[in-house]
Scaffold this active site. Structure first.
Site, PDB file in Angstrom:
ATOM      1  N   LYS A 170     -43.356 -31.913 -37.298  1.00  0.00           N
ATOM      2  CA  LYS A 170     -42.797 -31.233 -36.118  1.00  0.00           C
ATOM      3  C   LYS A 170     -42.992 -32.080 -34.852  1.00  0.00           C
ATOM      4  CE  LYS A 170     -45.193 -27.467 -36.951  1.00  0.00           C
ATOM      5  NZ  LYS A 170     -45.809 -27.915 -38.220  1.00  0.00           N
ATOM      6  N   THR A 171     -44.218 -32.601 -34.674  1.00  0.00           N
ATOM      7  CA  THR A 171     -44.478 -33.432 -33.499  1.00  0.00           C
ATOM      8  C   THR A 171     -43.602 -34.680 -33.549  1.00  0.00           C
ATOM      9  OG1 THR A 171     -46.746 -32.654 -33.569  1.00  0.00           O
ATOM     10  CG2 THR A 171     -46.333 -34.600 -32.217  1.00  0.00           C
TER      11      THR A 171
ATOM     12  N   ARG B 200     -48.334 -35.920 -43.846  1.00  0.00           N
ATOM     13  CA  ARG B 200     -49.606 -36.327 -43.221  1.00  0.00           C
ATOM     14  C   ARG B 200     -50.668 -36.563 -44.286  1.00  0.00           C
ATOM     15  NH1 ARG B 200     -51.234 -32.452 -39.250  1.00  0.00           N
ATOM     16  NH2 ARG B 200     -50.328 -33.770 -37.670  1.00  0.00           N
TER      17      ARG B 200
ATOM     18  N   ASP C 291     -46.418 -27.371 -28.483  1.00  0.00           N
ATOM     19  CA  ASP C 291     -46.947 -27.172 -29.830  1.00  0.00           C
ATOM     20  C   ASP C 291     -47.689 -25.836 -29.874  1.00  0.00           C
ATOM     21  OD1 ASP C 291     -47.453 -27.842 -32.416  1.00  0.00           O
ATOM     22  OD2 ASP C 291     -48.939 -29.392 -32.005  1.00  0.00           O
TER      23      ASP C 291
ATOM     24  N   THR D  95     -46.608 -22.896 -36.480  1.00  0.00           N
ATOM     25  CA  THR D  95     -46.888 -22.745 -37.903  1.00  0.00           C
ATOM     26  C   THR D  95     -46.720 -21.273 -38.287  1.00  0.00           C
ATOM     27  OG1 THR D  95     -49.193 -22.534 -37.259  1.00  0.00           O
ATOM     28  CG2 THR D  95     -48.525 -24.657 -38.149  1.00  0.00           C
TER      29      THR D  95
HETATM   30  N1  LIG Z   1     -40.221 -36.993 -42.393  1.00  0.00           N
HETATM   31  C1  LIG Z   1     -41.199 -37.881 -42.254  1.00  0.00           C
HETATM   32  N2  LIG Z   1     -41.014 -39.159 -42.603  1.00  0.00           N
HETATM   33  C2  LIG Z   1     -42.032 -40.042 -42.513  1.00  0.00           C
HETATM   34  N3  LIG Z   1     -43.268 -39.734 -42.044  1.00  0.00           N
HETATM   35  C3  LIG Z   1     -43.491 -38.484 -41.650  1.00  0.00           C
HETATM   36  C4  LIG Z   1     -42.473 -37.489 -41.724  1.00  0.00           C
HETATM   37  N4  LIG Z   1     -42.964 -36.334 -41.267  1.00  0.00           N
HETATM   38  C5  LIG Z   1     -44.223 -36.564 -40.918  1.00  0.00           C
HETATM   39  N5  LIG Z   1     -44.548 -37.861 -41.149  1.00  0.00           N
HETATM   40  C6  LIG Z   1     -45.867 -38.455 -40.952  1.00  0.00           C
HETATM   41  O1  LIG Z   1     -46.836 -37.412 -41.022  1.00  0.00           O
HETATM   42  C7  LIG Z   1     -47.701 -37.417 -39.896  1.00  0.00           C
HETATM   43  C8  LIG Z   1     -47.827 -35.991 -39.397  1.00  0.00           C
HETATM   44  O2  LIG Z   1     -46.627 -35.575 -38.788  1.00  0.00           O
HETATM   45  P1  LIG Z   1     -46.628 -34.640 -37.480  1.00  0.00           P
HETATM   46  O3  LIG Z   1     -47.841 -34.881 -36.637  1.00  0.00           O
HETATM   47  O4  LIG Z   1     -45.306 -34.810 -36.850  1.00  0.00           O
HETATM   48  O5  LIG Z   1     -46.734 -33.216 -38.157  1.00  0.00           O
HETATM   49  P2  LIG Z   1     -46.754 -31.784 -37.465  1.00  0.00           P
HETATM   50  O6  LIG Z   1     -45.832 -30.915 -38.276  1.00  0.00           O
HETATM   51  O7  LIG Z   1     -46.503 -31.886 -36.019  1.00  0.00           O
HETATM   52  O8  LIG Z   1     -48.203 -31.320 -37.742  1.00  0.00           O
HETATM   53  P3  LIG Z   1     -49.144 -30.392 -36.830  1.00  0.00           P
HETATM   54  O9  LIG Z   1     -48.403 -29.102 -36.698  1.00  0.00           O
HETATM   55  O10 LIG Z   1     -50.384 -30.321 -37.654  1.00  0.00           O
HETATM   56  O11 LIG Z   1     -49.318 -31.161 -35.540  1.00  0.00           O
HETATM   57  C9  LIG Z   1     -47.077 -38.374 -38.877  1.00  0.00           C
HETATM   58  O12 LIG Z   1     -48.009 -39.343 -38.487  1.00  0.00           O
HETATM   59  C10 LIG Z   1     -45.960 -39.099 -39.599  1.00  0.00           C
HETATM   60  O13 LIG Z   1     -46.323 -40.440 -39.800  1.00  0.00           O
END
Ligand SMILES: Nc1ncnc2c1ncn2[C@@H]1O[C@H](COP(=O)(O)OP(=O)(O)OP(=O)(O)O)[C@@H](O)[C@H]1O
Length: 363
Positions: free
Chosen positions: A76-77, A229, A121, A170
């Site tokens: 998401k981030t 992740r 977030d 989430t």
């Molecule tokens: N679709 C994707 N392709 C490649 N790498 C990804 C992808 N999605 C996430 N990642 C990797 O996973 C890691 C976590 O992603 P991210 O921080 O965006 O998740 P999030 O959903 O925001 O999690 P949270 O809600 O815990 O912050 C990132 O460092 C990224 O490298």
């Protein structure tokens, strides 16, 4: 702050751990895809988002507000950062818990520049009065600043430049309807299939310069709980093992040995997951048992069991939440090498919870 000294090995160790954590964060940031074309999987979300962004660029207007929902670590981030990059606009990052007063939000909103992308977030954790201010800002690009108190209080409207809010949560179910309705586009992120995780791993291995063979990638992907992740984190641990205990190449055997050492089993269960299943099956005969009793049995907070272990166990078909409490499925018993006693009532075949590891979302 903890005191550090040469007589304080524990302090030194925690400093090393803190430095390692910073390193890990830097690596995680370096592995983030920067543009939509690099973002692996979530094909539907990618296509929809690409259309929203292209249309906005064509009209030279900020796109509608976007809501991204789904479990942690699915990107998401990363997507919020990509939205800003694709639009060529700056990104401002904040989170629900950081906005506890309407004033915090008013200050933030009034400092945005035109077209800026605001990433909020954990939007479900924002304070209620701030939420109401956000509705108006999203719809009318205006904040009402209240001056004075009680009967003499007056609201002074303040225009703010058009911006795009990217909210992430989430727990989409916890968002009040009026807030949800103000997002023009909602994307639900789902767990990744093993094939998609292999692609994430290949990309990350390339960036980290780790020789990863095909079976090595498949082995790590299968233990990554459908989450990029986690896949990236396991890859870093396997890389350590490959460099120290093998010839540097990540093969299936190297990956399996490393992940077994780190207590991650073939289905991706870690120590906490297994402790929960173990308590449920061996101490409570498979349940039903209440969440708080289960948490006490594994020596964890109820929130940790509920938010960290359970979503994966439910998703993997190993645990079911029933009105009478948590119940182990037959798959959970067999995962522990056990058979439920006759008449135990474990949820079994025929229920969607019968098969462990349900991450294959591939079409
Ligand atoms: N679709 C994707 N392709 C490649 N790498 C990804 C992808 N999605 C996430 N990642 C990797 O996973 C890691 C976590 O992603 P991210 O921080 O965006 O998740 P999030 O959903 O925001 O999690 P949270 O809600 O815990 O912050 C990132 O460092 C990224 O490298």
């Amino acid at each position: 702050m903890a005191r550090q000294s040469h007589d304080d090995p524990a302090g030194a160790e925690s400093l090393v751990a803190a430095e390692a954590a910073v390193d890990e964060q830097e690596i995680e940031a370096a592995l983030r895809p920067k543009r939509l074309g690099e973002f692996v999987g979530q094909q539907r979300v990618r296509e929809q988002l690409s259309l929203v962004l292209d249309a906005a660029k064509l009209r030279n207007r900020p796109p509608d507000h976007l809501l991204l929902s789904g479990p942690p670590g699915l990107g998401k981030t990363t997507l919020a950062m990509i939205v800003a990059a694709e639009l060529g606009m700056p990104l401002r990052v904040t989170s629900g818990p950081a906005i506890q007063h309407a004033g915090d939000l008013a200050a933030l909103l009034s400092s945005l520049s035109e077209g800026e992308v605001l990433f909020l977030d954990e939007i479900h954790r924002m304070a209620r009065p701030a939420e109401e201010m956000l509705y108006i800002a999203m719809e009318d690009f205006r904040v009402d600043v209240v001056v004075g108190k009680g009967a003499g209080a007056t609201a002074i409207p303040l225009e703010i430049p058009p911006f795009t809010l990217v909210g992430a949560t989430t727990r989409a179910g916890l968002l009040p309807g009026p807030l949800r309705d103000r997002f023009g586009f909602t994307a639900h992120m789902d767990f990744y299939s093993p094939a998609e995780l292999e692609q994430v791993l290949r990309r990350s291995a390339g960036l980290l310069d780790v020789p990863l063979d095909r079976d090595g990638g498949a082995e790590i992907a299968g233990r990554s709980r459908g989450t990029p992740r986690i896949a990236n984190r396991l890859l870093r641990r396997v890389r350590d093992y490959a460099q120290v205990r093998a010839d540097g190449v990540v093969t299936a055997d190297v990956a399996a040995a490393a992940l077994t050492l780190y207590d991650v089993d073939e289905a991706g269960l870690d120590r906490l997951d297994r402790a929960v299943l173990d308590a449920l099956v061996r101490r409570f005969g498979g349940g039903p048992v209440g969440l708080s009793t289960l948490a006490v049995a594994v020596g964890e907070e109820t929130e940790t069991v509920e938010e960290v272990a359970e979503p994966f166990l439910v998703r993997a078909g190993l645990l079911a939440r029933t009105p009478r409490g948590r119940v182990a499925t037959t798959a959970a018993w067999s995962h522990l090498g056990l058979v439920p006693p006759p008449g135990n009532g474990a949820l079994g075949s025929g229920s969607s919870a019968a098969q462990p590891v349900l991450f294959d979302n591939s079409p």
